[in-house]
Design a protein around this motif. Structure first.
Motif, PDB file in Angstrom:
ATOM      1  N   ALA A  34       0.862  -1.185   0.000  1.00 40.28           N
ATOM      2  CA  ALA A  34       0.000   0.000   0.000  1.00 40.28           C
ATOM      3  C   ALA A  34       0.895   1.230   0.000  1.00 40.28           C
ATOM      4  O   ALA A  34       2.053   1.158   0.413  1.00 40.28           O
ATOM      5  CB  ALA A  34      -0.890   0.005   1.237  1.00 40.28           C
ATOM      6  N   LEU A  35       0.336   2.343  -0.468  1.00 40.07           N
ATOM      7  CA  LEU A  35       1.096   3.590  -0.405  1.00 40.07           C
ATOM      8  C   LEU A  35       1.449   3.901   1.039  1.00 40.07           C
ATOM      9  O   LEU A  35       0.595   3.809   1.917  1.00 40.07           O
ATOM     10  CB  LEU A  35       0.271   4.747  -0.973  1.00 40.07           C
ATOM     11  N   ASN A  36       2.701   4.250   1.257  1.00 45.21           N
ATOM     12  CA  ASN A  36       3.133   4.602   2.600  1.00 45.21           C
ATOM     13  C   ASN A  36       2.791   6.062   2.870  1.00 45.21           C
ATOM     14  O   ASN A  36       3.352   6.960   2.245  1.00 45.21           O
ATOM     15  CB  ASN A  36       4.647   4.380   2.711  1.00 45.21           C
ATOM     16  N   SER A  37       1.884   6.287   3.777  1.00 45.65           N
ATOM     17  CA  SER A  37       1.479   7.666   4.063  1.00 45.65           C
ATOM     18  C   SER A  37       2.245   8.236   5.250  1.00 45.65           C
ATOM     19  O   SER A  37       2.008   9.369   5.649  1.00 45.65           O
ATOM     20  CB  SER A  37      -0.028   7.740   4.311  1.00 45.65           C
ATOM     21  N   THR A  47       4.484   0.187   1.355  1.00 45.49           N
ATOM     22  CA  THR A  47       4.759  -0.658   2.516  1.00 45.49           C
ATOM     23  C   THR A  47       3.864  -1.901   2.482  1.00 45.49           C
ATOM     24  O   THR A  47       2.742  -1.839   1.985  1.00 45.49           O
ATOM     25  CB  THR A  47       4.553   0.135   3.830  1.00 45.49           C
ATOM     26  N   VAL A  49       1.324  -4.484   3.848  1.00 43.94           N
ATOM     27  CA  VAL A  49       0.285  -4.375   4.882  1.00 43.94           C
ATOM     28  C   VAL A  49      -0.229  -5.742   5.371  1.00 43.94           C
ATOM     29  O   VAL A  49      -0.887  -5.811   6.400  1.00 43.94           O
ATOM     30  CB  VAL A  49      -0.913  -3.523   4.408  1.00 43.94           C
ATOM     31  N   ARG A  74       2.162  -1.743  14.190  1.00 43.53           N
ATOM     32  CA  ARG A  74       0.696  -1.724  14.165  1.00 43.53           C
ATOM     33  C   ARG A  74       0.130  -2.935  13.426  1.00 43.53           C
ATOM     34  O   ARG A  74      -1.054  -3.213  13.507  1.00 43.53           O
ATOM     35  CB  ARG A  74       0.177  -0.421  13.557  1.00 43.53           C
ATOM     36  N   PHE A  75       1.012  -3.626  12.696  1.00 37.26           N
ATOM     37  CA  PHE A  75       0.579  -4.837  12.007  1.00 37.26           C
ATOM     38  C   PHE A  75       1.031  -6.100  12.746  1.00 37.26           C
ATOM     39  O   PHE A  75       1.033  -7.188  12.169  1.00 37.26           O
ATOM     40  CB  PHE A  75       1.131  -4.870  10.583  1.00 37.26           C
TER      41      PHE A  75
ATOM     42  N   SER B  35      -6.479   4.883   6.143  1.00 41.10           N
ATOM     43  CA  SER B  35      -5.608   4.921   4.965  1.00 41.10           C
ATOM     44  C   SER B  35      -5.273   3.489   4.573  1.00 41.10           C
ATOM     45  O   SER B  35      -5.384   2.562   5.383  1.00 41.10           O
ATOM     46  CB  SER B  35      -4.332   5.706   5.276  1.00 41.10           C
ATOM     47  N   SER B  36      -4.848   3.296   3.327  1.00 38.30           N
ATOM     48  CA  SER B  36      -4.589   1.932   2.875  1.00 38.30           C
ATOM     49  C   SER B  36      -3.374   1.330   3.558  1.00 38.30           C
ATOM     50  O   SER B  36      -3.148   0.129   3.468  1.00 38.30           O
ATOM     51  CB  SER B  36      -4.410   1.896   1.350  1.00 38.30           C
ATOM     52  N   ASP B  37      -2.575   2.147   4.229  1.00 37.79           N
ATOM     53  CA  ASP B  37      -1.458   1.579   4.991  1.00 37.79           C
ATOM     54  C   ASP B  37      -1.751   1.556   6.490  1.00 37.79           C
ATOM     55  O   ASP B  37      -0.835   1.475   7.307  1.00 37.79           O
ATOM     56  CB  ASP B  37      -0.139   2.297   4.681  1.00 37.79           C
ATOM     57  N   SER B  59      -6.631  -2.365   6.644  1.00 36.64           N
ATOM     58  CA  SER B  59      -5.716  -2.237   5.499  1.00 36.64           C
ATOM     59  C   SER B  59      -5.082  -3.583   5.151  1.00 36.64           C
ATOM     60  O   SER B  59      -4.873  -3.897   3.978  1.00 36.64           O
ATOM     61  CB  SER B  59      -4.650  -1.181   5.763  1.00 36.64           C
TER      62      SER B  59
END
Lengths: 177, 143
Positions: A34-37, A47, A49, A74-75, B35-37, B59
């Motif tokens: 996913a886009l890393n924000s 990154t 996910v 967080r994952f 968000s997607s992350d 996500s």
């Protein structure tokens, strides 16, 4: 070794889990990018996910599933899910991070059963540009906690280096299983 | 636009839609835009839930759904539904990104399935349209 086994690649974001699996896999890796924000925490476009997945066939014919975890804490709910049934773990440490020894403690703590049973190899990356901590320092941290594991320097962009890590883990497992 | 501004914009635009969903749909425990992350952007909750953790899970599930759809030649995943003993969790992609966002709605078994899907989809479309209209939203949305 026969049939199919799983090896888990874990470590902090940007340590090279996706790269390792892409370097060694014989199939196009399955990725969940996913886009890393959070570019302030780590300046990387994407990154993982959920997981990365690849496959590798041993010379003796057994198949190894290469499974990568997401890096961020967080994952961490995914870590245990993905570790279920794994033969062993390749722990990737990014030596350019602020405190690689703390990273080692964090991940070894989370996967303590694997570490204490010798089912883990520690790979330290970016040692060409970041020579401290030294490889021995990682071994010392583990030894202080009564854990003895192979600690190797590796550039996981190179297939041979990733293969070396997998072989080191398999050799380690032969001694412990 | 800075990341913090973009985050505020997403929060400002999405919150009324999430609130309307929670008000109109029976049995809503939480509606979260992530968000997607895996960062929580905005949420409306009826019951206390671990929102940061749920956002990361949303996500991850969406990432797995995308991978599964891609590997089976079905292109992009849109919705994921977790049907459990006491309710459902619906995950939907917000259309029209970037930025890629995911809506997670947690409901009890008081929520009729058809109404759940319809109202979640309407909510996603409304958020997507508002974001598109206010565009120039950068890909980075977390501060």
């Amino acid at each position: 070794m026969s049939s199919e086994h799983k090896i888990l690649f874990t470590g902090t974001m940007g340590a090279g889990k996706t790269t390792s699996i892409a370097a060694l896999s014989e199939i196009p890796p399955v990725v969940t990018e996913a886009l890393n924000s959070d570019r302030l925490a780590y300046d990387k476009a994407t990154t993982t996910v959920a997981l990365d997945y690849g496959e590798f066939t041993l010379e003796e014919g057994g198949k190894i599933q290469l499974v990568g975890t997401p890096g961020q804490m967080r994952f961490d709910f995914m870590w245990g899910v993905l570790a279920r049934g794994a033969l062993g773990i390749v722990l990737l440490i990014d030596n350019s991070r602020p405190d690689p020894l703390a990273d080692l403690r964090t991940y070894v703590g989370h996967f303590e059963a694997f570490a204490r049973n010798g089912r883990m190899v520690v790979a330290v990356g970016r040692t060409e540009t970041h020579m401290r901590p030294a490889i021995d320092d990682f071994g010392d941290v583990l030894a202080n906690d009564g854990i003895l594991l192979p600690v190797l320097s590796a550039d996981v962009r190179r297939r041979d280096d990733v293969l070396m890590l997998v072989n080191a883990l398999l050799s380690q497992l032969e001694m412990t299983l | 636009m800075s990341n913090a501004d973009a985050r505020r914009l997403a929060r400002e635009l999405a919150e009324p839609h999430l609130q309307r969903l929670a008000d109109d749909l029976p049995g809503v425990r939480a509606a979260i835009l992530a968000s997607s992350d895996g960062f929580e952007l905005v949420s409306v909750t009826v019951t206390e839930l671990p929102l940061s953790q749920l956002s990361a899970m949303a996500s991850a599930m969406q990432g797995l759904g995308d991978a599964l759809a891609r590997e089976t030649g079905l292109e992009r995943s849109r919705d994921i539904i977790v049907d459990s003993d006491l309710g459902k969790v619906v995950l939907m992609s917000i259309p029209g990104g970037p930025p890629p966002l995911v809506l997670m709605v947690v409901v009890t078994d008081q929520s009729p399935f058809g109404q759940l899907l319809l109202q979640c989809r309407n909510c996603c479309v409304a958020i997507g349209n508002d974001l598109k209209n206010r565009t120039s939203m950068p890909a980075s949305i977390a501060s």
